[in-house]
Write a protein that holds these residues in place. Structure first.
Motif, mmCIF file in Angstrom:
data_model
loop_
_atom_site.group_PDB
_atom_site.id
_atom_site.type_symbol
_atom_site.label_atom_id
_atom_site.label_comp_id
_atom_site.label_asym_id
_atom_site.label_seq_id
_atom_site.Cartn_x
_atom_site.Cartn_y
_atom_site.Cartn_z
ATOM 1 N N GLY A 1 0.826 -1.243 0.021
ATOM 2 C CA GLY A 1 -0.091 0.037 0.073
ATOM 3 C C GLY A 1 0.870 1.259 0.316
ATOM 4 O O GLY A 1 0.466 2.443 -0.340
ATOM 5 N N LEU B 1 1.466 1.181 -3.962
ATOM 6 C CA LEU B 1 0.768 0.989 -4.936
ATOM 7 C C LEU B 1 -0.592 1.672 -4.418
ATOM 8 O O LEU B 1 -0.843 1.592 -3.353
ATOM 9 C CB LEU B 1 0.460 -0.627 -5.319
ATOM 10 N N ASP B 2 -1.444 1.921 -5.697
ATOM 11 C CA ASP B 2 -2.621 2.265 -5.287
ATOM 12 C C ASP B 2 -3.705 1.107 -4.716
ATOM 13 O O ASP B 2 -3.260 0.018 -4.810
ATOM 14 C CB ASP B 2 -3.440 3.151 -6.229
ATOM 15 N N PRO B 3 -4.754 1.485 -4.006
ATOM 16 C CA PRO B 3 -5.618 0.262 -3.371
ATOM 17 C C PRO B 3 -6.062 -0.602 -4.318
ATOM 18 O O PRO B 3 -6.004 -1.804 -3.979
ATOM 19 C CB PRO B 3 -6.764 1.127 -2.661
ATOM 20 N N ARG B 4 -6.380 -0.408 -5.674
ATOM 21 C CA ARG B 4 -7.131 -1.192 -6.730
ATOM 22 C C ARG B 4 -5.951 -2.215 -7.048
ATOM 23 O O ARG B 4 -6.040 -3.428 -7.057
ATOM 24 C CB ARG B 4 -7.501 -0.448 -8.003
ATOM 25 N N GLU B 5 -4.668 -1.640 -6.906
ATOM 26 C CA GLU B 5 -3.599 -2.562 -7.486
ATOM 27 C C GLU B 5 -3.135 -3.625 -6.224
ATOM 28 O O GLU B 5 -2.771 -4.558 -6.433
ATOM 29 C CB GLU B 5 -2.284 -1.709 -7.937
ATOM 30 N N ALA C 1 -8.863 2.603 1.009
ATOM 31 C CA ALA C 1 -7.613 2.242 1.817
ATOM 32 C C ALA C 1 -7.924 2.167 2.991
ATOM 33 O O ALA C 1 -8.916 2.304 3.595
ATOM 34 C CB ALA C 1 -6.911 3.826 1.607
#
Length: 106
Positions: free
Chosen positions: A55, A58-62, A95
């Motif tokens: 986290g 990377l962004d939350p979706r990734e 997040a």
């Protein structure tokens, strides 16, 4: 065949040496050491720490996609574990929330 640790490192999608260090540290924080001997149970136990470490980069979706791929690695070892599908494009991913801050008594 590559070890489970090596497969988890590959799932990160980051530079291999960098991903190896991140996963190794996350494993150590969860009590999995040495990571080269990681078992499916070790991976499941380490996932919260891995998710937190990813986290940062990377962004939350990734992060959700990467950890879903990691869980898929052990699905065969944990048949009772529900399948983890990647989030739908329109699905909101939040997040992780921070710990509530203690109120000052002064």
């Amino acid at each position: 065949m590559r070890s489970l640790f090596e497969q988890v490192v590959e799932c990160c999608g980051l530079a291999p040496a960098f991903a190896r260090k991140i996963i190794q540290e996350a494993c150590e924080r969860s009590g999995v050491s040495p990571p080269d001997t990681m078992t499916p149970a070790d991976l499941i136990r380490s996932l919260p720490h891995i998710r937190q470490a990813l986290g940062v980069f990377l962004d939350p979706r990734e992060v959700a996609l990467k950890t879903a791929a990691m869980r898929a690695l052990v699905k065969g070892s944990w048949p009772s574990m529900p399948a983890v599908a990647p989030p739908a494009p329109n699905q909101e991913i939040r997040a992780p929330q921070e710990e509530p801050k203690a109120k000052s008594s002064s």
